[in-house]
Design a protein around this motif. Structure first.
Motif, short mmCIF file in Angstrom:
data_model
loop_
_atom_site.label_atom_id
_atom_site.label_comp_id
_atom_site.label_asym_id
_atom_site.label_seq_id
_atom_site.Cartn_x
_atom_site.Cartn_y
_atom_site.Cartn_z
N GLN A 1 65.62 -30.52 73.21
CA GLN A 1 64.91 -31.16 74.30
C GLN A 1 65.84 -31.02 75.50
OE1 GLN A 1 61.75 -32.21 74.23
NE2 GLN A 1 61.85 -31.32 72.17
N PRO A 2 65.35 -30.54 76.62
CA PRO A 2 66.25 -30.28 77.75
C PRO A 2 66.65 -31.55 78.49
CG PRO A 2 64.02 -29.60 78.29
CD PRO A 2 63.99 -30.07 76.87
N THR A 3 67.17 -32.49 77.73
CA THR A 3 67.66 -33.74 78.32
C THR A 3 69.17 -33.66 78.46
OG1 THR A 3 67.98 -34.79 76.16
CG2 THR A 3 65.80 -35.06 77.20
N GLU A 4 69.69 -34.49 79.32
CA GLU A 4 71.13 -34.49 79.53
C GLU A 4 71.88 -34.77 78.23
OE1 GLU A 4 74.42 -36.79 82.29
OE2 GLU A 4 72.34 -36.69 82.97
N ARG A 5 71.37 -35.69 77.44
CA ARG A 5 72.03 -36.08 76.18
C ARG A 5 72.08 -34.90 75.20
NH1 ARG A 5 70.46 -41.43 73.41
NH2 ARG A 5 72.47 -42.07 74.16
N GLN A 6 70.94 -34.23 74.98
CA GLN A 6 70.92 -33.12 74.01
C GLN A 6 71.70 -31.91 74.50
OE1 GLN A 6 67.50 -32.02 71.84
NE2 GLN A 6 66.96 -34.12 71.32
N GLU B 1 78.24 -26.75 84.65
CA GLU B 1 76.97 -26.06 84.86
C GLU B 1 75.91 -27.08 85.23
OE1 GLU B 1 77.08 -22.30 81.84
OE2 GLU B 1 76.72 -24.26 80.94
N GLN B 2 74.93 -26.63 85.96
CA GLN B 2 73.82 -27.49 86.33
C GLN B 2 72.91 -27.71 85.13
OE1 GLN B 2 72.88 -28.53 89.64
NE2 GLN B 2 74.70 -27.69 90.61
N LEU B 3 72.39 -28.91 84.97
CA LEU B 3 71.43 -29.20 83.91
C LEU B 3 70.20 -28.31 84.06
CD1 LEU B 3 70.58 -30.90 81.47
CD2 LEU B 3 69.72 -32.63 83.09
N GLN B 4 69.84 -28.01 85.29
CA GLN B 4 68.67 -27.16 85.55
C GLN B 4 68.83 -25.77 84.92
OE1 GLN B 4 65.84 -28.25 86.73
NE2 GLN B 4 64.88 -26.26 86.52
N THR B 5 70.04 -25.23 84.94
CA THR B 5 70.31 -23.93 84.31
C THR B 5 69.99 -23.99 82.83
OG1 THR B 5 72.07 -23.47 85.90
CG2 THR B 5 72.11 -22.21 83.84
N TRP B 6 70.40 -25.06 82.17
CA TRP B 6 70.11 -25.24 80.75
C TRP B 6 68.61 -25.39 80.52
CZ3 TRP B 6 73.36 -25.73 76.38
CH2 TRP B 6 74.72 -25.51 76.64
N GLU C 1 66.06 -24.32 82.26
CA GLU C 1 65.34 -23.06 82.46
C GLU C 1 65.54 -22.12 81.27
OE1 GLU C 1 66.93 -21.71 86.18
OE2 GLU C 1 65.78 -23.20 87.33
N ASN C 2 66.77 -22.03 80.77
CA ASN C 2 67.05 -21.13 79.66
C ASN C 2 66.48 -21.63 78.34
OD1 ASN C 2 68.75 -18.73 80.56
ND2 ASN C 2 69.69 -20.44 81.66
N ILE C 3 66.51 -22.92 78.11
CA ILE C 3 65.89 -23.49 76.91
C ILE C 3 64.40 -23.20 76.92
CG2 ILE C 3 65.25 -25.65 75.76
CD1 ILE C 3 68.05 -26.73 76.72
N THR C 4 63.76 -23.46 78.05
CA THR C 4 62.31 -23.25 78.18
C THR C 4 61.94 -21.79 77.96
OG1 THR C 4 62.16 -25.13 79.69
CG2 THR C 4 60.34 -23.53 79.73
#
Length: 187
Positions: A24-29, A60-65, A67-70
């Motif tokens: 899940q692209p949350t900060e915690r995960q 790294e920006q959370l947004q980078t993660w 986008e790549n997870i999605t």
């Protein structure tokens, strides 16, 4: 002295790309994954304000993660549908992948009108994966052990490149994954 630990997450976790895609692209995960496997890319030095003035941190920006997870999640799901052979779902996905405004030559080049509905879906997987691999994986000739022989190696330039290379290799070899009943990780 700084001690570096060498680890081989892509060899030790053969389904790591699936674990990444299932995050899940949350900060915690994202933080838990990054703490375990490292940063996706080389990271940037981000400037943050603090009570002592600007501070530069390697992050790294959370947004980078996100986008790549999605992106990888979408392609893993497409691949799972192709592997399932569900012609009804494949036909629907194939229909969605065709842009009727594209010239016929482009549609033909990318197999968008192929009679087998799996082919346009595979074409989508191919094009997206190729784009990431070109950016994040390099090829090189290296000596193969102690032999007087050179061998082609694919070198991920980051964890992200390694995840995509692992995904591409799984698609290439038509690997099937299952989840461990104990830890829940794909293998």
């Amino acid at each position: 002295d700084i001690y570096l630990t060498t680890y081989r997450p892509l060899e030790e976790k053969t389904g790591l790309f699936r674990s990444f895609a299932e995050l899940q692209p949350t900060e915690r995960q994202v933080l838990a994954f990054a703490d375990r496997f490292g940063m996706l890319l080389e990271g940037d030095n981000l400037q943050l304000d603090s009570s002592y003035g600007p501070v530069s941190i390697h992050a790294e920006q959370l947004q980078t993660w996100k986008e790549n997870i999605t992106q990888l999640r979408r392609l893993v799901k497409l691949w799972d549908v192709v592997r399932s052979g569900d012609r009804k779902v494949l036909a629907k996905l194939a229909e969605q992948s065709v842009d009727p405004t594209l010239p016929l030559a482009v549609q033909t080049r990318f197999h968008l009108n192929d009679a087998n509905p799996a082919v346009p879906v595979l074409s989508t997987i191919q094009r997206a994966t190729d784009q990431v691999l070109r950016e994040h994986v390099h090829t090189t000739l290296l000596f193969n052990g102690n032999e007087p022989r050179l061998k082609v190696f694919l070198e991920p330039q980051s964890l992200l490149g390694g995840l995509w290379l692992q995904f591409a290799a799984a698609v290439d070899s038509r690997k099937t994954y299952t989840q461990c009943a104990f830890c829940g990780e794909s293998f």
